[in-house]
Design an enzyme around this catalytic site. Structure first.
Site, mmCIF file in Angstrom:
data_model
loop_
_atom_site.group_PDB
_atom_site.id
_atom_site.type_symbol
_atom_site.label_atom_id
_atom_site.label_comp_id
_atom_site.label_asym_id
_atom_site.label_seq_id
_atom_site.Cartn_x
_atom_site.Cartn_y
_atom_site.Cartn_z
ATOM 1 N N LYS A 124 11.502 3.811 9.913
ATOM 2 C CA LYS A 124 11.010 2.969 8.813
ATOM 3 C C LYS A 124 11.593 1.581 9.008
ATOM 4 C CE LYS A 124 8.259 3.613 5.329
ATOM 5 N NZ LYS A 124 7.212 4.647 5.125
ATOM 6 N N ASP A 164 3.125 -0.088 4.853
ATOM 7 C CA ASP A 164 3.711 0.653 3.728
ATOM 8 C C ASP A 164 3.522 -0.276 2.528
ATOM 9 O OD1 ASP A 164 5.527 3.207 3.212
ATOM 10 O OD2 ASP A 164 6.422 1.614 2.037
ATOM 11 N N GLY A 236 -0.203 2.901 -9.797
ATOM 12 C CA GLY A 236 -0.438 1.929 -8.747
ATOM 13 C C GLY A 236 -1.904 1.538 -8.690
ATOM 14 N N PHE A 237 -2.190 0.524 -7.838
ATOM 15 C CA PHE A 237 -3.584 0.127 -7.617
ATOM 16 C C PHE A 237 -3.753 -0.423 -6.208
ATOM 17 C CE2 PHE A 237 -2.863 -4.436 -7.804
ATOM 18 C CZ PHE A 237 -1.685 -4.536 -8.527
ATOM 19 N N GLY A 238 -2.804 -0.082 -5.315
ATOM 20 C CA GLY A 238 -2.855 -0.582 -3.941
ATOM 21 C C GLY A 238 -3.683 0.315 -3.040
ATOM 22 N N ASN A 239 -3.438 0.201 -1.757
ATOM 23 C CA ASN A 239 -4.241 0.925 -0.768
ATOM 24 C C ASN A 239 -4.234 2.437 -0.989
ATOM 25 O OD1 ASN A 239 -3.660 2.446 2.113
ATOM 26 N ND2 ASN A 239 -5.492 1.173 2.133
ATOM 27 N N VAL A 240 -3.062 2.993 -1.270
ATOM 28 C CA VAL A 240 -2.943 4.445 -1.417
ATOM 29 C C VAL A 240 -3.656 4.907 -2.695
ATOM 30 C CG1 VAL A 240 -1.291 6.318 -1.755
ATOM 31 C CG2 VAL A 240 -0.871 4.585 -0.007
ATOM 32 N N ALA A 241 -3.424 4.191 -3.797
ATOM 33 C CA ALA A 241 -4.070 4.521 -5.070
ATOM 34 C C ALA A 241 -5.591 4.418 -4.926
ATOM 35 C CB ALA A 241 -3.583 3.574 -6.166
HETATM 36 O O1 2IT Z 1 5.024 6.542 4.383
HETATM 37 C C1 2IT Z 1 4.211 6.619 5.303
HETATM 38 O O2 2IT Z 1 3.947 7.707 5.847
HETATM 39 C C2 2IT Z 1 3.557 5.402 5.753
HETATM 40 N N1 2IT Z 1 3.824 4.345 5.190
HETATM 41 C C3 2IT Z 1 2.623 5.423 6.940
HETATM 42 C C4 2IT Z 1 3.391 5.356 8.208
HETATM 43 C C5 2IT Z 1 2.551 5.242 9.460
HETATM 44 O O3 2IT Z 1 3.181 5.115 10.515
HETATM 45 O O4 2IT Z 1 1.327 5.289 9.410
#
Ligand code: 2IT
Length: 446
Positions: A124, A164, A236-241
């Protein structure tokens, strides 16, 4: 292994690194029993080695803002574990980033990546750079300055960063441009989450949210339930949400809440394409507020200062940040009849919240299983890059489906208790641990 002894030693060495200690404690408690059945792990001091990152790079990132003023931030890359493959994991830009946060994320990533069925180690990185209110030009200059320091420590077979919180396609583009200039090699697979015209994978932007919903579908099917018609609260409201809201809607659920640091939007009619598209506009604005959603869509209401967990729902999906759902939130959800909670953010729930869900006997699954579709699709992007080809969206989606099904099966295998309750936390932690531990054992004392 005695969890208390190892934790006491870690607390002594890393005082105040609360997120990191929390993440380690959860894993150790889950695996203690299984670990103690394997004297060869104990002899090789697998745990003592696995809880510490292989190495940490810390660097200064200096850049010039739009007013011509010089700004200095801190940058990090934590290469946590490379037992099963090259280091792999995202980069987080957020004002609260510090070594504890990135160590927890790198540690989690190691187990998550092991669950994906693909050969990827854990890492990370990130910076305390705060993207809120920054112009596009400032973001570009920061990304370039960040990569100036990082480029020499990454590579397609060494360490492969991705996005991330605070890092999406735009930031990956700026970082890749600088990487290429410095390395004087194209090295397509050095970053994932790339644009579609220069080596990105179809479905990668959607993958974390889509994968999470595939996992939830399996979890519900196993429990004899269906997502059709269920109400879903998302933080949230970003990419994951956005990915989670899109797939939940497609599967016939009603997404009745999204949220931001400013409050929650109650959305009783659910999502439609226009609303889903607007989530992307909100994220790209860099303002980090969700209130404008309710101004744009009059059927939705903004409630300032409240969390998504204040809205009555069947399924709760934390999609924003660690520890965003605490014991009080869990109690409120349970009182409102929530019967499933799945972490889509990393460590979205506090230990108190997890304990509350589990003792109420509702369905609960941890981030390292639920959100693994993101990094898994990064792994698929690396494969396509190495083969110099690109797969169709349908092909990637099918592989993502298979991977999420495998992760679910691994959790059931290792997490089913004698009373029949599936402890997905335990299942995910043991399944991930066994793979990494076995690899470390076979590779000797390094
Ligand atoms: O928390 C995660 O798994 C990510 N932010 C994606 C990490 C990635 O290498 O695609």
């Amino acid at each position: 292994m005695k969890v208390q002894t190892i934790m006491a030693e870690l607390e002594r060495k890393h005082p105040g690194e609360n997120e990191y200690l929390q993440a380690v404690q959860e894993v150790l408690e889950s695996i203690e029993e299984v670990y103690n059945l394997h004297p060869e792990f104990e002899k090789a001091k697998i745990i003592e080695r696995m809880v510490e990152p292989d190495r940490i790079f810390t660097f200064r990132v200096t850049w010039v803002d739009d007013r011509g003023e010089i700004q200095t931030n801190l940058g990090y890359r934590i290469q946590f574990n490379s037992a099963i493959g090259p280091y792999k994991g995202g980069i987080r830009f957020h004002k609260a980033v510090n070594p504890s946060m990135l160590k927890f994320l790198g540690f989690e990533q190691t187990f998550k990546n092991a669950l994906t069925t693909l050969p990827m180690g854990g890492a990370k990185g990130g910076s305390d750079f705060d993207p809120v209110g920054k112009s596009d030009a400032e973001i570009m200059r920061f990304c370039q300055a960040f990569m100036w320091e990082l480029w020499n420590n990454i590579g397609p077979d060494t360490d492969v960063p991705a996005g991330d919180v605070g890092v999406g396609g735009r930031e990956i583009g700026y970082m890749y441009g600088m990487y290429k200039k410095l390395a004087r090699e194209y090295n397509t697979g050095v970053l994932t989450g790339k644009g579609m015209t220069w080596g990105g994978s179809l479905i990668r932007p959607e993958a974390t949210g889509f994968g999470a919903l595939y996992f939830v579908e399996h979890m519900l099917a196993k429990a004899g339930k269906s997502i059709q018609g269920a109400t879903v609260a998302i933080s949230g409201f970003g990419n994951v949400a956005w990915g989670a809201a899109t797939k939940a809607t497609e599967l016939g659920a009603k997404v009745i809440a999204i949220s931001g640091p400013d409050g929650v939007v109650y959305n009783p009619e659910g999502m439609n394409q226009q609303k889903l598209d607007y989530m992307l506009v909100l994220r790209a604005s860099n303002q980090n507020v969700v209130a404008p959603f309710a101004e744009k869509f009059p059927d939705a209401t903004f409630i300032p200062g409240k969390k998504a967990w204040s809205i009555k729902c069947d399924i709760a999906l934390p999609c924003a940040f660690q520890n965003e759902l605490n014991g009080d939130d869990a109690a409120e959800l349970l009182a409102n009849g929530t019967w499933c909670a799945a972490e889509v953010s990393n460590m979205g729930c506090t230990p108190e919240a997890i304990a509350a869900f589990q003792s109420a006997g509702i369905l609960f699954a941890p981030g390292k299983a639920v959100n693994a579709g993101g990094v898994a699709t990064s792994g698929l992007e690396m494969t396509q890059n190495a083969m110099h080809i690109s797969w169709s969206a349908a092909e990637v989606d099918q592989k993502l489906h298979y991977i999420m099904e495998s992760i679910h099966a691994a959790c059931v295998k290792y997490g089913t208790q004698e009373d029949g309750y599936i402890n997905y936390v335990k299942g995910a932690n043991i399944a991930g641990f066994m793979k990494v531990a076995q690899a470390m054992l076979e590779q000797g004392i390094v």
